[in-house]
Structure formats: C-alpha cells, structure tokens
Design an enzyme around this catalytic site. Structure first.
Site, mmCIF file in Angstrom:
data_model
loop_
_atom_site.group_PDB
_atom_site.id
_atom_site.type_symbol
_atom_site.label_atom_id
_atom_site.label_comp_id
_atom_site.label_asym_id
_atom_site.label_seq_id
_atom_site.Cartn_x
_atom_site.Cartn_y
_atom_site.Cartn_z
ATOM 1 N N HIS A 190 0.859 -1.193 0.000
ATOM 2 C CA HIS A 190 0.000 0.000 0.000
ATOM 3 C C HIS A 190 0.895 1.243 0.000
ATOM 4 O O HIS A 190 1.952 1.259 0.617
ATOM 5 C CB HIS A 190 -0.916 -0.002 1.226
ATOM 6 C CG HIS A 190 -1.960 1.066 1.143
ATOM 7 N ND1 HIS A 190 -1.691 2.364 1.503
ATOM 8 C CD2 HIS A 190 -3.230 1.043 0.690
ATOM 9 C CE1 HIS A 190 -2.784 3.097 1.279
ATOM 10 N NE2 HIS A 190 -3.727 2.317 0.797
ATOM 11 N N GLU A 221 -3.951 1.949 -7.440
ATOM 12 C CA GLU A 221 -4.294 3.049 -6.542
ATOM 13 C C GLU A 221 -3.404 4.251 -6.828
ATOM 14 O O GLU A 221 -2.298 4.345 -6.264
ATOM 15 C CB GLU A 221 -4.069 2.622 -5.090
ATOM 16 C CG GLU A 221 -4.932 1.479 -4.645
ATOM 17 C CD GLU A 221 -5.210 1.569 -3.154
ATOM 18 O OE1 GLU A 221 -6.374 1.698 -2.799
ATOM 19 O OE2 GLU A 221 -4.253 1.554 -2.363
HETATM 20 P P1 PGA Z 1 -9.469 6.163 0.270
HETATM 21 O O1 PGA Z 1 -8.241 5.186 0.459
HETATM 22 O O2 PGA Z 1 -10.644 5.315 -0.133
HETATM 23 O O3 PGA Z 1 -9.642 6.803 1.606
HETATM 24 O O4 PGA Z 1 -9.084 7.118 -0.805
HETATM 25 C C1 PGA Z 1 -7.979 4.171 -0.448
HETATM 26 C C2 PGA Z 1 -6.734 3.461 -0.007
HETATM 27 O O5 PGA Z 1 -5.797 4.079 0.491
HETATM 28 O O6 PGA Z 1 -6.632 2.262 -0.085
#
Ligand code: PGA
Length: 250
Positions: free
Chosen positions: A96, A164
C-alpha cells in the site's frame, strides 16, 4: 467474482467503536450478492473481533493490512503470516502506498508478496503513481515488474492487484474511469507478459482511491475493473454497504 476490500487503515481508534462498526456491518451486509467477495482489513488489534463476527455470519473474509516476510526471529514490532493465519486471516495487503511512504521499497514489497503467496494466503498487491504527469505508467510498471519478478505463474491464482493512484487517495474525487481502465489494461498486459495469457486472466484487478457511495457507480459498471478497495468510506457501515451493493448489482 467481484471484490470489495475495506482498508480500515488506523481506525477505529477504540475497541468499542470497532465493535460497533463490526456489528453495524453484520446488519448492513446481510443478504448481499453472492457475486461479490467482501474482505475487511482492520488494524491488527481488531482482527480477532472482526474475525469472530465473520465466522458467525460469513458475510466477509478477513484481511490484514501488512505482514512480515520472516516466520520467526527477533523482529520487534513485526507480525508473521502464521500469526495472521491463526486468526483466520485469508488476505494480506502488500505494498500500500502508505506503507511505501514509510519505507517499503519495491524489494521489500517483493519479499512480502512472496511470503504471503507461499503461505497460501491471497496477496492484494497495491501499485500506483504518486503524481499524474509525464509517462505515469512507468512508475507502476516498475512496481509490478519488481513485485512479480520472483513469483511463479502458479501463484497467480492467489493474487489480486489494486491500482491506486496515490494522488487520488483520501479525498472525494477519484481518478476517471477511462484512466483507470487504461492503467488496468496496462497492468493486465504486464501480468500476461510475466505469467502467460491463462494465468494472467485469472488475476482480479481492482481500483482504489476516493471510492464512496456517490462515486462508485462508473467503476462498478466498467467492464475490466473487478472491484474496489475502499479506505475512509469503509469506516461507515451504511456507506460501505452501498458500495458493496453497487458492485454486486452491476
Ligand atoms: P481512500 O483510500 O478510499 O480513503 O481514498 C484508499 C486506499 O488508500 O486504499
């Protein structure tokens, strides 16, 4: 099968709140679509309580936000995969961007990925560029290539990749479905180059970044995107259930 993965990050802050959220999710997620797998990834201290509830209701699977690659030894502060397995964890997020910002390099992410896959659990590999500028595909090409470098096609069945874009995380404005699709197709191509057509096509590719009840629809309806990873909106049971429904009913 579609996926909705809840990343609770460092919340809720107190046990009582975690219990209330878990109980509310049990209610809200009742009778959901069989076509969507829901995975809740609470912080380590709340894993037992979320896991106990999931064994009673089987509305969700249990996931962890991180894990260490060694099984035993003097590693202060780390958590091993066998500890997680004994708490019925089946999924582990790896790479992540918030872990990468705290020091997880591509090499570390690769080690963690290998360890998760060889433990038999499913790895949720997160990749994404920090800024949307220049040839932004290059950043996650490197992330994907390094992470996948040492794993075998046979492991692909236990892999989920989440795109992401870091700049889209934590707000209320996600990336556009078109750009996400272009990133997803690019990741699919890298998987194909690495694993071959058959294994690569079995890997779910999700999107994460500012997904809320009001922003999920275009991603739910976009062919090629196999679900979403939800951060802040996963701490609200009603809002999260709306997201799960949108994905399940698309
Ligand atoms: P968010 O986070 O939905 O708060 O944008 C997504 C993530 O970091 O996995």
């Amino acid at each position: 099968m579609k996926y909705v993965i809840a990343n609770w990050k460092m919340g809720p802050l107190e046990r009582g709140e975690a219990e209330r959220l878990t109980a509310a999710l049990t209610q809200e997620l009742q009778g959901g679509s069989e076509r969507v797998t829901v995975v809740l990834c609470p912080p380590f201290p709340w894993l037992p309580l979320v896991g106990a509830e999931s064994r009673m209701t089987s509305r969700w699977r249990l996931g962890a936000q991180d894990a260490f690659w060694e099984e035993r030894g003097p590693f202060t502060g780390e958590v091993s995969l066998s500890m997680l397995r004994s708490l019925t964890v089946q999924y582990v997020i790896v790479g992540h961007s918030e872990r990468r910002a705290l020091g997880d390099t591509n090499e570390i992410v690769g080690r963690k990925l290998r360890a998760v896959l060889s433990s038999g659990m499913t790895a949720v590999l997160c990749v994404g560029e920090i800024h949307r500028e220049g040839d932004w595909h290059v950043v996650f090409r490197e992330q994907v290539a390094e992470a996948l470098g040492a794993i075998e096609a046979a492991d692909a069945g236990k892999l989920i990749v989440t795109y992401e874009p870091v700049w889209a995380i934590g707000g209320s404005i996600p990336d556009t479905p078109d750009d996400v699709l272009s990133a997803v197709l690019f990741i699919r191509k890298l998987l194909r180059e690495r694993f071959g057509e058959r294994a690569a096509s079995s890997v779910p590719i999700l999107y994460g970044g500012s997904i809320e009840g009001g922003t999920v629809a275009p991603f739910a309806n976009q062919e090629g995107i196999d679900g979403v990873l939800v951060g802040h909106a996963s701490l609200n049971a009603k809002g999260f259930a709306d997201i799960v429904r949108a994905i399940g009913e698309a």
